[in-house]
Design a protein around this motif. Structure first.
Motif, PDB file in Angstrom:
ATOM      1  N   VAL A 122      36.257 -24.693  15.342  1.00 18.19           N
ATOM      2  CA  VAL A 122      35.839 -26.057  15.650  1.00 18.19           C
ATOM      3  C   VAL A 122      35.072 -26.051  16.972  1.00 18.19           C
ATOM      4  O   VAL A 122      35.339 -25.246  17.860  1.00 18.19           O
ATOM      5  N   VAL A 123      34.117 -26.967  17.100  1.00 19.35           N
ATOM      6  CA  VAL A 123      33.357 -27.136  18.337  1.00 19.35           C
ATOM      7  C   VAL A 123      33.743 -28.483  18.946  1.00 19.35           C
ATOM      8  O   VAL A 123      33.706 -29.509  18.266  1.00 19.35           O
ATOM      9  N   THR A 124      34.119 -28.473  20.215  1.00 22.40           N
ATOM     10  CA  THR A 124      34.474 -29.732  20.888  1.00 22.40           C
ATOM     11  C   THR A 124      33.212 -30.463  21.316  1.00 22.40           C
ATOM     12  O   THR A 124      32.131 -29.877  21.385  1.00 22.40           O
ATOM     13  N   ASP A 125      33.366 -31.724  21.644  1.00 16.21           N
ATOM     14  CA  ASP A 125      32.209 -32.499  22.097  1.00 16.21           C
ATOM     15  C   ASP A 125      31.644 -31.938  23.402  1.00 16.21           C
ATOM     16  O   ASP A 125      30.425 -31.882  23.589  1.00 16.21           O
ATOM     17  N   PHE A 126      32.512 -31.479  24.289  1.00 20.64           N
ATOM     18  CA  PHE A 126      32.054 -30.901  25.545  1.00 20.64           C
ATOM     19  C   PHE A 126      31.259 -29.623  25.295  1.00 20.64           C
ATOM     20  O   PHE A 126      30.217 -29.394  25.904  1.00 20.64           O
ATOM     21  N   GLU A 127      31.739 -28.803  24.372  1.00 17.80           N
ATOM     22  CA  GLU A 127      31.012 -27.577  24.035  1.00 17.80           C
ATOM     23  C   GLU A 127      29.658 -27.900  23.416  1.00 17.80           C
ATOM     24  O   GLU A 127      28.657 -27.258  23.737  1.00 17.80           O
ATOM     25  N   LEU A 128      29.609 -28.912  22.551  1.00 17.58           N
ATOM     26  CA  LEU A 128      28.349 -29.321  21.939  1.00 17.58           C
ATOM     27  C   LEU A 128      27.337 -29.722  23.016  1.00 17.58           C
ATOM     28  O   LEU A 128      26.187 -29.283  22.999  1.00 17.58           O
ATOM     29  N   ALA A 129      27.785 -30.520  23.977  1.00 18.09           N
ATOM     30  CA  ALA A 129      26.904 -30.940  25.072  1.00 18.09           C
ATOM     31  C   ALA A 129      26.408 -29.742  25.878  1.00 18.09           C
ATOM     32  O   ALA A 129      25.230 -29.661  26.238  1.00 18.09           O
ATOM     33  N   CYS A 130      27.296 -28.791  26.142  1.00 16.05           N
ATOM     34  CA  CYS A 130      26.908 -27.596  26.903  1.00 16.05           C
ATOM     35  C   CYS A 130      25.978 -26.689  26.110  1.00 16.05           C
ATOM     36  O   CYS A 130      25.032 -26.128  26.675  1.00 16.05           O
ATOM     37  N   PHE A 131      26.214 -26.547  24.807  1.00 21.59           N
ATOM     38  CA  PHE A 131      25.287 -25.774  23.983  1.00 21.59           C
ATOM     39  C   PHE A 131      23.884 -26.367  24.082  1.00 21.59           C
ATOM     40  O   PHE A 131      22.896 -25.642  24.219  1.00 21.59           O
ATOM     41  N   CYS A 132      23.803 -27.686  24.022  1.00 17.07           N
ATOM     42  CA  CYS A 132      22.499 -28.354  24.105  1.00 17.07           C
ATOM     43  C   CYS A 132      21.828 -28.079  25.447  1.00 17.07           C
ATOM     44  O   CYS A 132      20.622 -27.820  25.493  1.00 17.07           O
ATOM     45  N   LYS A 133      22.593 -28.115  26.497  1.00 18.26           N
ATOM     46  CA  LYS A 133      22.034 -27.856  27.821  1.00 18.26           C
ATOM     47  C   LYS A 133      21.522 -26.424  27.927  1.00 18.26           C
ATOM     48  O   LYS A 133      20.406 -26.183  28.389  1.00 18.26           O
ATOM     49  N   VAL A 134      22.310 -25.460  27.478  1.00 16.42           N
ATOM     50  CA  VAL A 134      21.927 -24.046  27.561  1.00 16.42           C
ATOM     51  C   VAL A 134      20.733 -23.751  26.658  1.00 16.42           C
ATOM     52  O   VAL A 134      19.824 -23.012  27.038  1.00 16.42           O
ATOM     53  N   LEU A 135      20.727 -24.331  25.458  1.00 16.43           N
ATOM     54  CA  LEU A 135      19.677 -24.037  24.482  1.00 16.43           C
ATOM     55  C   LEU A 135      18.470 -24.968  24.589  1.00 16.43           C
ATOM     56  O   LEU A 135      17.526 -24.850  23.815  1.00 16.43           O
ATOM     57  N   HIS A 136      18.513 -25.907  25.537  1.00 16.35           N
ATOM     58  CA  HIS A 136      17.410 -26.850  25.764  1.00 16.35           C
ATOM     59  C   HIS A 136      17.041 -27.591  24.472  1.00 16.35           C
ATOM     60  O   HIS A 136      15.901 -27.577  24.025  1.00 16.35           O
ATOM     61  N   CYS A 137      18.067 -28.211  23.890  1.00 13.83           N
ATOM     62  CA  CYS A 137      17.855 -28.976  22.659  1.00 13.83           C
ATOM     63  C   CYS A 137      18.720 -30.231  22.710  1.00 13.83           C
ATOM     64  O   CYS A 137      19.519 -30.405  23.621  1.00 13.83           O
ATOM     65  N   THR A 138      18.550 -31.068  21.713  1.00 14.96           N
ATOM     66  CA  THR A 138      19.353 -32.287  21.617  1.00 14.96           C
ATOM     67  C   THR A 138      20.520 -32.053  20.655  1.00 14.96           C
ATOM     68  O   THR A 138      20.512 -31.103  19.857  1.00 14.96           O
ATOM     69  N   GLU A 139      21.487 -32.950  20.721  1.00 19.43           N
ATOM     70  CA  GLU A 139      22.606 -32.884  19.789  1.00 19.43           C
ATOM     71  C   GLU A 139      22.094 -33.044  18.363  1.00 19.43           C
ATOM     72  O   GLU A 139      22.558 -32.377  17.449  1.00 19.43           O
ATOM     73  N   ARG A 140      21.131 -33.909  18.184  1.00 20.44           N
ATOM     74  CA  ARG A 140      20.562 -34.139  16.849  1.00 20.44           C
ATOM     75  C   ARG A 140      19.933 -32.861  16.293  1.00 20.44           C
ATOM     76  O   ARG A 140      20.026 -32.590  15.103  1.00 20.44           O
ATOM     77  N   GLU A 141      19.298 -32.071  17.153  1.00 18.33           N
ATOM     78  CA  GLU A 141      18.706 -30.810  16.692  1.00 18.33           C
ATOM     79  C   GLU A 141      19.789 -29.835  16.231  1.00 18.33           C
ATOM     80  O   GLU A 141      19.623 -29.167  15.210  1.00 18.33           O
TER      81      GLU A 141
END
Length: 93
Positions: free
Chosen positions: A63-82
């Motif tokens: 499972v991916v937490t909401d905090f991890e999702l936000a951090c993945f987006c920051k590291v990968l320079h993308c949006t949550e929608r992407e």
């Protein structure tokens, strides 16, 4: 002494542990990051994640937490929608 039953909730959506596994791997590879490099950048942002956890996420075993999702987006320079692109395409939301 009374015995307590512990119930473990299975956190899944239509048989999936997370909705970003395919896009996460695609974006990571496109940005030429290994799983270990992605984990290291996530740890800098304060997440408790390692290479094995990244592997489990990409293989839809974690499972991916909401905090991890936000951090993945920051590291990968993308949006949550992407990262959730496959979900939106499949369910038309």
């Amino acid at each position: 002494m009374e015995r307590r039953k512990f119930v473990m909730r299975v956190m899944q959506f239509k048989g999936k542990k997370n909705l970003i596994h395919m896009q996460l791997q695609l974006m990571r590879v496109r940005r030429d990051l290994s799983q270990s490099e992605l984990a290291a950048q996530m740890q800098i942002l304060g997440t408790n994640i390692d290479q094995q956890a990244i592997s489990n996420i990409e293989n839809n075993k974690r499972v991916v937490t909401d905090f991890e999702l936000a951090c993945f987006c920051k590291v990968l320079h993308c949006t949550e929608r992407e990262l959730l692109q496959d979900y939106y395409e499949k369910y038309g939301l």
